[in-house]
Design a protein around this motif. Structure first.
Motif, PDB file in Angstrom:
ATOM      1  N   PHE A   1       8.479 -10.869  10.735  1.00 33.09           N
ATOM      2  CA  PHE A   1       7.390 -11.622  11.338  1.00 33.09           C
ATOM      3  C   PHE A   1       7.773 -13.100  11.463  1.00 33.09           C
ATOM      4  N   VAL A   2       7.464 -13.669  12.601  1.00 33.11           N
ATOM      5  CA  VAL A   2       7.733 -15.081  12.850  1.00 33.11           C
ATOM      6  C   VAL A   2       6.467 -15.910  12.688  1.00 33.11           C
ATOM      7  N   TYR A   3       5.402 -15.482  13.315  1.00 28.24           N
ATOM      8  CA  TYR A   3       4.160 -16.260  13.331  1.00 28.24           C
ATOM      9  C   TYR A   3       3.646 -16.563  11.925  1.00 28.24           C
ATOM     10  N   GLY A   4       3.685 -15.609  11.024  1.00 28.59           N
ATOM     11  CA  GLY A   4       3.079 -15.778   9.713  1.00 28.59           C
ATOM     12  C   GLY A   4       4.008 -16.280   8.628  1.00 28.59           C
ATOM     13  N   ARG A   5       5.224 -16.705   8.975  1.00 31.97           N
ATOM     14  CA  ARG A   5       6.183 -17.113   7.955  1.00 31.97           C
ATOM     15  C   ARG A   5       5.763 -18.410   7.277  1.00 31.97           C
ATOM     16  N   GLU A   6       6.138 -18.516   6.012  1.00 31.95           N
ATOM     17  CA  GLU A   6       5.853 -19.744   5.280  1.00 31.95           C
ATOM     18  C   GLU A   6       6.591 -20.913   5.922  1.00 31.95           C
ATOM     19  N   GLY A  41       2.418 -10.121   6.153  1.00 27.18           N
ATOM     20  CA  GLY A  41       3.620 -10.345   5.378  1.00 27.18           C
ATOM     21  C   GLY A  41       4.652 -11.106   6.200  1.00 27.18           C
ATOM     22  N   GLU A  42       5.847 -11.298   5.615  1.00 30.14           N
ATOM     23  CA  GLU A  42       6.907 -12.024   6.317  1.00 30.14           C
ATOM     24  C   GLU A  42       7.989 -11.099   6.842  1.00 30.14           C
ATOM     25  N   VAL A  45       1.348  -8.334  -2.124  1.00 29.62           N
ATOM     26  CA  VAL A  45       1.801  -9.342  -1.160  1.00 29.62           C
ATOM     27  C   VAL A  45       1.076 -10.680  -1.330  1.00 29.62           C
ATOM     28  N   PRO A  46      -0.263 -10.819  -1.281  1.00 28.99           N
ATOM     29  CA  PRO A  46      -1.260  -9.820  -0.890  1.00 28.99           C
ATOM     30  C   PRO A  46      -1.469  -9.816   0.623  1.00 28.99           C
ATOM     31  N   MET A  47      -1.857  -8.636   1.130  1.00 31.05           N
ATOM     32  CA  MET A  47      -2.075  -8.443   2.558  1.00 31.05           C
ATOM     33  C   MET A  47      -2.943  -7.207   2.731  1.00 31.05           C
ATOM     34  N   PHE A  48      -3.824  -7.217   3.720  1.00 39.00           N
ATOM     35  CA  PHE A  48      -4.716  -6.093   3.979  1.00 39.00           C
ATOM     36  C   PHE A  48      -4.322  -5.452   5.304  1.00 39.00           C
ATOM     37  N   GLY A  49      -4.034  -4.143   5.295  1.00 37.73           N
ATOM     38  CA  GLY A  49      -3.640  -3.485   6.529  1.00 37.73           C
ATOM     39  C   GLY A  49      -3.660  -1.971   6.390  1.00 37.73           C
ATOM     40  N   GLY A  50      -3.436  -1.287   7.498  1.00 43.71           N
ATOM     41  CA  GLY A  50      -3.552   0.154   7.538  1.00 43.71           C
ATOM     42  C   GLY A  50      -2.418   0.866   6.829  1.00 43.71           C
TER      43      GLY A  50
END
Length: 447
Positions: A201-206, A172-173, A396-401
């Motif tokens: 989050f920085v790395y995954g931002r649009e 996510g962002e 989101v979509p996003m897969f995580g714990g």
């Protein structure tokens, strides 16, 4: 899930700094490989189905803010494994799960039909395709460059690339959430610690590009909500990509002192507070931080029984005492499935100390989420097991714990983080900015 960070020898060869794949290999992404590098096809026996895009849209009836309804709620286990029949499934069980079954005769793994529900936005798939041809390890593997947003090494050549895929996977962002953690002792007693958390989050931002990263992965903050005697204490972390070049920066606000202090070290084997000495800094999110203290080996891909689609554990209103049983997390709420996982082994390098001299990681081929970790001491004895119980956050979509657990076999106790059943659901649209993650912001919140 969201709780926070040429010198390597691999099979006798020195790891080179450049590890891009050629255009022909990269073109497999989205074809015979999924967009993130998993095998698109079903397993030979059909137990693992083909990937068809994952669970990328919410089911009927879902409304934002709900604890995610279980799309597989009507299913029954296809098999149940306990200490009596574990030997029949030896090849599919991690050593850690075998040990857990052996230590607790009444524990069991309920194995359900496999659903490859992992999904991510199209822009993450596009970025991963770019990264495949442009990503490379730098600084002896302690950093990466030429990548942003997507998986850096979707066709990994070695264990170090695979672990970077986990560290840099999409989450996510930004997100605001409240969860509880607990250290459950051998007699079953525990105290809950409730935390409000924010991550930007920085790395995954649009729109993020490699040039704009500035060696930053994310910003993280938590505030203690309960118990009352600890309420008000807080922590801010500025997570760097290459933590050997520039170490993780962290500040803590202590309510009693009413001042902000810079922490000299919050990494590697530094013990986390309020975990009864069980959790080191680098076990958050199954593994985080600089990889420089271990040698990493890619052992290949295997079919294993792993936590997956853990919606039953995630549902709203479940009392925490129903989840936290003496010796283990309630197996009636857990779901295991058969999936293909990358197996990565990390061995502590000479000159360093850590409670875990060897770790064996099991990474989901569809998301790069670490699903389980076997933990060994310096004598080669299996002493622990980590699990990440994931869901597809399909909004989101996003897969995580949704919950992380760490079992200490020696002390017959365990630690969990992520209990959210009686808290508001994650807000992936929280109004956050980097200005919220500074020592000054921490000081303002403490006043």
């Amino acid at each position: 899930m969201l709780k926070t960070f040429g010198y390597l020898l691999l099979a006798g060869c020195v790891l080179q700094a450049h590890a891009q794949v050629d255009a022909t290999q990269a073109a497999r992404l989205g074809q015979d490989l999924t967009p993130l590098g998993g095998e698109r096809a079903a397993s030979a026996d059909g137990v693992i189905p083909a990937w068809d895009g994952g669970l990328a849209t919410p089911p009927a009836g879902y409304q934002r803010g709900m604890h995610h309804p279980d799309p597989y709620a009507g299913e029954s286990p296809r098999l149940v494994i306990d200490g009596r029949n574990a030997s029949e499934y030896d090849a599919l069980l991690t050593p850690g799960h075998k040990a857990l079954l052996a230590q607790h005769p009444d524990y069991r793994l309920r194995v359900f039909p496999t659903h490859r529900s992992a999904a991510a936005p199209q822009r993450i798939y596009d970025a991963t395709r770019f990264n495949a041809e442009n990503g490379r390890l730098i600084a002896g593997g302690n950093g990466v460059e030429g990548v942003a947003a997507g998986i850096p090494f979707p066709i990994p050549a070695n264990g170090l690339e695979a672990i970077w895929n986990h560290i840099l996977r999409y989450r996510g962002e930004q997100v605001h959430f409240t969860t509880n953690q607990a250290a459950v002792l051998a007699n079953g007693s525990y105290n809950l610690l409730k935390l409000e958390r924010d991550i930007y989050f920085v790395y995954g931002r649009e729109g993020m590009t490699p040039a704009n990263l500035e060696n930053t992965l994310f910003f993280y903050k938590y505030r203690v909500v309960a118990p009352a005697k600890l309420s008000g204490s807080a922590l801010v972390v500025q997570e760097t990509l290459d933590q050997v070049l520039s170490i993780r920066k962290a500040w803590r606000f202590n309510r009693g002192e009413r001042r902000v202090r810079r922490l000299p070290m919050l990494a590697y084997d530094t013990l986390q507070p309020d975990t009864n000495g069980m959790a080191t800094a680098d076990v958050v999110d199954a593994y985080n931080g600089a990889p420089d203290r271990y040698e990493w080996q890619l052992l290949g891909k295997r079919e294993m029984l792993v936590p997956y689609n853990s919606y039953a554990l995630h549902q709203k209103g479940i009392p925490y005492e129903r989840i936290l049983k003496t010796g283990y997390v309630n197996p009636d709420l857990l779901r295991y499935e058969q999936h293909r996982v990358w197996v990565v082994e990390a061995s502590l390098r000479k000159g360093f100390t850590h409670p875990y001299a060897k770790r064996r990681f099991y990474l989901d081929e569809d998301s790069w989420q670490i699903l389980a970790v076997d933990l060994y001491d310096r004598d080669g004895q299996l002493i622990g097991l980590q699990e990440s119980h994931p869901i597809s956050y399909y909004d989101v979509p996003m897969f995580g714990g949704t919950l992380e657990s760490l079992y200490d076999f020696v002390g017959n106790r365990y630690f969990v983080d992520g209990l959210d059943n009686n808290e508001p659901m994650y807000d992936f649209n929280a109004p956050l900015s980097p200005r919220d993650f500074t020592p000054q912001a921490l000081r303002r919140e403490g006043n």
